[in-house]
Design a protein around this motif. Structure first.
Motif, PDB file in Angstrom:
ATOM      1  N   PHE A 271       0.802  -1.225   0.000  1.00  0.00           N
ATOM      2  CA  PHE A 271       0.000   0.000   0.000  1.00  0.00           C
ATOM      3  C   PHE A 271       0.839   1.282   0.000  1.00  0.00           C
ATOM      4  N   PRO A 272       1.911   1.384   0.785  1.00  0.00           N
ATOM      5  CA  PRO A 272       2.688   2.628   0.781  1.00  0.00           C
ATOM      6  C   PRO A 272       3.251   2.990  -0.597  1.00  0.00           C
ATOM      7  N   LEU A 273       3.703   2.003  -1.352  1.00  0.00           N
ATOM      8  CA  LEU A 273       4.249   2.275  -2.682  1.00  0.00           C
ATOM      9  C   LEU A 273       3.169   2.797  -3.616  1.00  0.00           C
TER      10      LEU A 273
ATOM     11  N   ALA B 150      -0.152   1.082  -9.148  1.00  0.00           N
ATOM     12  CA  ALA B 150      -0.737  -0.254  -9.199  1.00  0.00           C
ATOM     13  C   ALA B 150       0.300  -1.294  -9.603  1.00  0.00           C
ATOM     14  N   VAL B 151       1.152  -0.934 -10.568  1.00  0.00           N
ATOM     15  CA  VAL B 151       2.193  -1.868 -11.023  1.00  0.00           C
ATOM     16  C   VAL B 151       3.196  -2.135  -9.905  1.00  0.00           C
ATOM     17  N   LEU B 152       3.623  -1.085  -9.215  1.00  0.00           N
ATOM     18  CA  LEU B 152       4.564  -1.255  -8.108  1.00  0.00           C
ATOM     19  C   LEU B 152       3.948  -2.079  -6.976  1.00  0.00           C
ATOM     20  N   ALA B 153       2.686  -1.831  -6.695  1.00  0.00           N
ATOM     21  CA  ALA B 153       2.008  -2.591  -5.647  1.00  0.00           C
ATOM     22  C   ALA B 153       1.898  -4.061  -6.032  1.00  0.00           C
TER      23      ALA B 153
ATOM     24  N   ALA C 123       3.623  -7.026  -3.980  1.00  0.00           N
ATOM     25  CA  ALA C 123       2.792  -8.118  -3.479  1.00  0.00           C
ATOM     26  C   ALA C 123       3.335  -9.473  -3.932  1.00  0.00           C
ATOM     27  N   MET C 124       3.866  -9.521  -5.146  1.00  0.00           N
ATOM     28  CA  MET C 124       4.450 -10.767  -5.645  1.00  0.00           C
ATOM     29  C   MET C 124       5.638 -11.196  -4.794  1.00  0.00           C
ATOM     30  N   GLY C 125       6.360 -10.228  -4.233  1.00  0.00           N
ATOM     31  CA  GLY C 125       7.562 -10.545  -3.470  1.00  0.00           C
ATOM     32  C   GLY C 125       7.361 -10.571  -1.965  1.00  0.00           C
ATOM     33  N   GLU C 126       6.148 -10.339  -1.506  1.00  0.00           N
ATOM     34  CA  GLU C 126       5.909 -10.281  -0.063  1.00  0.00           C
ATOM     35  C   GLU C 126       6.099 -11.659   0.580  1.00  0.00           C
ATOM     36  N   PHE C 127       6.826 -11.672   1.695  1.00  0.00           N
ATOM     37  CA  PHE C 127       7.132 -12.947   2.356  1.00  0.00           C
ATOM     38  C   PHE C 127       6.869 -12.922   3.861  1.00  0.00           C
ATOM     39  N   GLY C 128       7.500 -11.991   4.572  1.00  0.00           N
ATOM     40  CA  GLY C 128       7.480 -12.020   6.032  1.00  0.00           C
ATOM     41  C   GLY C 128       6.105 -11.940   6.643  1.00  0.00           C
ATOM     42  N   ALA C 129       5.321 -10.914   6.239  1.00  0.00           N
ATOM     43  CA  ALA C 129       3.979 -10.753   6.799  1.00  0.00           C
ATOM     44  C   ALA C 129       3.071 -11.895   6.378  1.00  0.00           C
ATOM     45  N   THR C 130       3.244 -12.359   5.140  1.00  0.00           N
ATOM     46  CA  THR C 130       2.381 -13.417   4.618  1.00  0.00           C
ATOM     47  C   THR C 130       2.592 -14.732   5.351  1.00  0.00           C
ATOM     48  N   ILE C 131       3.842 -15.143   5.495  1.00  0.00           N
ATOM     49  CA  ILE C 131       4.105 -16.445   6.119  1.00  0.00           C
ATOM     50  C   ILE C 131       3.749 -16.425   7.607  1.00  0.00           C
ATOM     51  N   THR C 132       3.829 -15.247   8.240  1.00  0.00           N
ATOM     52  CA  THR C 132       3.452 -15.136   9.642  1.00  0.00           C
ATOM     53  C   THR C 132       1.937 -15.222   9.814  1.00  0.00           C
ATOM     54  N   PHE C 133       1.214 -14.627   8.889  1.00  0.00           N
ATOM     55  CA  PHE C 133      -0.246 -14.545   8.999  1.00  0.00           C
ATOM     56  C   PHE C 133      -0.948 -15.803   8.490  1.00  0.00           C
ATOM     57  N   VAL C 134      -0.488 -16.340   7.353  1.00  0.00           N
ATOM     58  CA  VAL C 134      -1.225 -17.454   6.730  1.00  0.00           C
ATOM     59  C   VAL C 134      -0.382 -18.718   6.594  1.00  0.00           C
ATOM     60  N   SER C 135       0.821 -18.710   7.133  1.00  0.00           N
ATOM     61  CA  SER C 135       1.708 -19.877   7.091  1.00  0.00           C
ATOM     62  C   SER C 135       2.159 -20.162   5.657  1.00  0.00           C
ATOM     63  N   ASN C 136       2.591 -21.397   5.407  1.00  0.00           N
ATOM     64  CA  ASN C 136       3.169 -21.769   4.113  1.00  0.00           C
ATOM     65  C   ASN C 136       2.567 -23.100   3.675  1.00  0.00           C
ATOM     66  N   ILE C 137       1.311 -23.057   3.266  1.00  0.00           N
ATOM     67  CA  ILE C 137       0.553 -24.260   2.926  1.00  0.00           C
ATOM     68  C   ILE C 137       0.533 -24.423   1.413  1.00  0.00           C
ATOM     69  N   PRO C 138       1.165 -25.486   0.862  1.00  0.00           N
ATOM     70  CA  PRO C 138       1.183 -25.674  -0.591  1.00  0.00           C
ATOM     71  C   PRO C 138      -0.229 -25.711  -1.176  1.00  0.00           C
ATOM     72  N   GLY C 139      -0.414 -24.941  -2.244  1.00  0.00           N
ATOM     73  CA  GLY C 139      -1.702 -24.916  -2.921  1.00  0.00           C
ATOM     74  C   GLY C 139      -2.724 -24.001  -2.298  1.00  0.00           C
ATOM     75  N   GLN C 140      -2.462 -23.504  -1.093  1.00  0.00           N
ATOM     76  CA  GLN C 140      -3.427 -22.636  -0.415  1.00  0.00           C
ATOM     77  C   GLN C 140      -2.839 -21.265  -0.079  1.00  0.00           C
TER      78      GLN C 140
END
Length: 230
Positions: free
Chosen positions: A104-106, A153-156, A160-177
């Motif tokens: 969002f900040p970008l 929008a392009v930068l966001a 988003a494609m490269g987001e890792f830390g917040a994502t894996i903390t919030f939703v874990s790392n479940i293949p296919g999900q």
């Protein structure tokens, strides 16, 4: 992408899905925030500025943990949403939410700068002719800031494609999900013989990021050329 295996392609496809919805869902709010920060004067404007840019300076894991506390199944918002069938925690929708917040900040920054580049006199001229504010924005301001909106929008999307830390903390790392492209790279690096798959996904990441930067730079030049020609 026949050279990608099923698991790798699954991660890329999920990342594209997550990034698209993260970008699309946050775009209206990004336009509003960018315009407000560029043009409006109101109590709490500095606080809004801080909140918008906070994800840039907070550790991503902290952002992910706060999302888990708030939007998890036992959180105040997540628990209420679960009753109507909306679940974020450990779901791809949660990955989209985390990616949207981190990107969002970008988005807002690009839109903010594009709004500031518009000469307010153009809007004032339309307003003096009796046009409502909404009409002035739709017919004067919006066309002028459109390259900035697209750049944001392009930068966001790329962020988003490269987001890792917040994502894996919030939703874990479940293949296919919830296993997005960065999470898949991390997972492949943890198993013997996974380096080749990780390297292929790294190549995909570089291509997408480079393409996004080139497109954003082109749109930024369009903004600069429009300002010089105004």
């Amino acid at each position: 992408m026949d050279w990608l295996g099923p698991e790798e392609w699954q991660a890329v496809a999920l990342s594209l899905k997550v990034s698209f919805w993260a970008m699309l869902a946050s775009l209206p709010l990004g336009i509003l925030a960018g315009f407000a920060l560029a043009r409006w004067t109101f109590p709490g404007k500095q606080l809004l500025n801080i909140l918008v840019h906070l994800p840039l300076v907070l550790p991503p894991v902290v952002t992910g943990y706060l999302l888990l506390l708030t939007f998890g199944t036992t959180g105040p918002i997540g628990g209420a949403l679960q009753k109507i069938g909306i679940v974020f925690a450990f779901n791809w929708t949660g990955a989209a939410l985390a990616a949207a917040i981190m990107a969002f900040p970008l988005m807002v920054r690009a839109i903010w700068l594009s709004v500031e580049a518009v000469d307010p006199k153009l809007e004032q001229a339309s307003a003096t002719l009796g046009a409502p504010r909404a009409w002035v924005f739709a017919t004067v301001t919006l066309p002028l800031i459109l390259p900035g909106i697209l750049a944001g929008a392009v930068l966001a999307f790329a962020k988003a494609m490269g987001e890792f830390g917040a994502t894996i903390t919030f939703v874990s790392n479940i293949p296919g999900q919830t296993q997005t492209l960065p999470s898949a790279i991390y997972a492949f690096l943890q198993v013997p013989g996974g380096e080749a798959s990780a390297l292929r996904l790294v190549a995909v990441s570089i291509v997408i990021a480079t393409g996004a930067l080139l497109l954003s730079e082109w749109l930024s030049r369009r903004i600069a050329a429009r300002v010089r020609g105004a």
